[in-house]
Scaffold this active site. Structure first.
Site, PDB file in Angstrom:
ATOM      1  N   ASP A  60     -72.389  -4.086  15.351  1.00 28.64           N
ATOM      2  CA  ASP A  60     -73.686  -3.596  16.517  1.00 28.64           C
ATOM      3  C   ASP A  60     -72.813  -4.248  17.604  1.00 28.64           C
ATOM      4  O   ASP A  60     -72.829  -5.224  18.313  1.00 28.64           O
ATOM      5  CB  ASP A  60     -74.647  -4.707  16.047  1.00 28.64           C
ATOM      6  N   VAL A  61     -72.195  -2.635  18.514  1.00 32.92           N
ATOM      7  CA  VAL A  61     -72.346  -3.178  19.781  1.00 32.92           C
ATOM      8  C   VAL A  61     -71.877  -3.846  21.005  1.00 32.92           C
ATOM      9  O   VAL A  61     -72.056  -4.197  21.939  1.00 32.92           O
ATOM     10  CB  VAL A  61     -70.980  -1.851  20.519  1.00 32.92           C
ATOM     11  N   ASN A  87     -66.166   4.096  22.043  1.00 30.10           N
ATOM     12  CA  ASN A  87     -66.257   5.150  20.900  1.00 30.10           C
ATOM     13  C   ASN A  87     -68.003   4.977  21.000  1.00 30.10           C
ATOM     14  O   ASN A  87     -68.528   6.638  21.157  1.00 30.10           O
ATOM     15  CB  ASN A  87     -65.790   5.837  19.975  1.00 30.10           C
ATOM     16  N   TYR A 153     -78.686   7.899  29.929  1.00 26.71           N
ATOM     17  CA  TYR A 153     -77.295   8.228  29.834  1.00 26.71           C
ATOM     18  C   TYR A 153     -76.180   8.679  30.799  1.00 26.71           C
ATOM     19  O   TYR A 153     -75.221   7.889  30.560  1.00 26.71           O
ATOM     20  CB  TYR A 153     -77.444   9.508  28.652  1.00 26.71           C
ATOM     21  N   LYS A 157     -72.972   6.041  31.590  1.00 23.57           N
ATOM     22  CA  LYS A 157     -71.746   7.347  31.574  1.00 23.57           C
ATOM     23  C   LYS A 157     -71.062   6.524  32.877  1.00 23.57           C
ATOM     24  O   LYS A 157     -69.521   6.729  32.484  1.00 23.57           O
ATOM     25  CB  LYS A 157     -71.202   7.657  31.029  1.00 23.57           C
ATOM     26  N   THR A 188     -69.824  18.006  17.415  1.00 21.83           N
ATOM     27  CA  THR A 188     -70.127  16.999  16.447  1.00 21.83           C
ATOM     28  C   THR A 188     -72.255  17.199  16.403  1.00 21.83           C
ATOM     29  O   THR A 188     -73.350  17.556  17.219  1.00 21.83           O
ATOM     30  CB  THR A 188     -70.016  15.671  16.838  1.00 21.83           C
TER      31      THR A 188
END
Length: 259
Positions: A60-61, A87, A153, A157, A188
């Site tokens: 779990d990042v 990633n 988002y 980033k 993806t």
């Protein structure tokens, strides 16, 4: 080639669309690969496919203890850590800022930004112990400009860019290079399936037709750049940002000869 023989690489979100491409490529180049993944079943299946030099680490990042466990696994199982690929990332359902709830904002920043921060924090001592190495943060072309309806988002980033540059300054003298890749629209599930809480996928309202290279990117396009940045061939590159978007940032291409 075996550019990564006897090296260990940890890829977060390692069983996803881009992540699995990265994991397979590092493995094919001789690396031991740790698949950092919350979806344990998917990560375990990929590790089983690749064999003894691949291992799932349930990660779990957003959790510091989870990161500590992943680094211990790298060192105890494979003898060290040489490359970290931050990633893992998630997308918010599209909404105006005024209609975006704080829980969504916090969750996106926790995964996309805090995850990269905690990964860098946890990996730095291990990379020093290994004699140096590389961290590559996977950001987005949305981190280079504004995009309506995607404030969490976009903000996450943009912030990854600042984190990358700061880490590059702090770790360069230890032989640790830190760089960022900004993918454009890559084919993806992240693009073809709606984000949680969304009714439409990005691919439903995006067409590459007007741009210089009129196709969606493929995970392998990003992977090839990642392999270069992680390798000794990039030993003089740190704090850099690489855009891989088929010319999206350039704007629309001419559709016909000017009169």
């Amino acid at each position: 080639m075996n550019r990564f023989s006897n090296q260990t690489v940890l890829v977060t979100g390692g069983a996803g669309g881009q992540g699995a491409s990265h994991v397979r490529a590092f493995h094919a180049e001789g690396a031991n690969v740790l698949i950092g993944e919350r979806a344990a079943d998917r990560g375990a299946a990929l590790a089983d496919e690749l064999g003894p030099r691949a291992r799932l680490t349930e990660l779990d990042v957003t959790d510091e203890e989870s990161w500590a466990a992943a680094i211990r696994t790298a060192e105890e199982t494979f003898g060290g850590l040489n490359v970290l690929v931050n990633n893992a990332g998630i997308q918010n359902p599209p909404a105006l800022i005024e209609h975006t709830d704080q829980a969504t904002w916090s969750r996106i920043l926790d995964v996309n930004l805090t995850g990269a921060f905690l990964g860098t924090k946890a990996a730095a001592p291990a990379l020093r112990r290994a004699g140096g190495g590389s961290i590559v943060n996977i950001a987005s072309t949305m981190g280079l400009g504004g995009t309506a309806h995607y404030a969490p988002y976009v903000a996450s980033k943009w912030a990854v860019r600042g984190l990358t540059r700061t880490a590059a300054l702090e770790l360069g003298r230890d032989g640790v290079r830190v760089n960022t890749i900004h993918p454009g629209v890559i084919a993806t599930p992240f693009i073809h399936e709606p984000a949680a809480g969304a009714s439409a996928a990005i691919a439903d309202f995006y067409s590459p037709e007007p741009f210089a290279i009129p196709r969606l990117g493929e995970p392998a396009d990003v992977t090839e750049l990642l392999l270069f940045l992680s390798s000794p061939a990039a030993s003089f590159i740190t704090g850099a940002e690489y855009v891989i978007d088929g010319g999206l940032q350039l704007g629309p291409a001419l559709q016909s000869e000017p009169a």
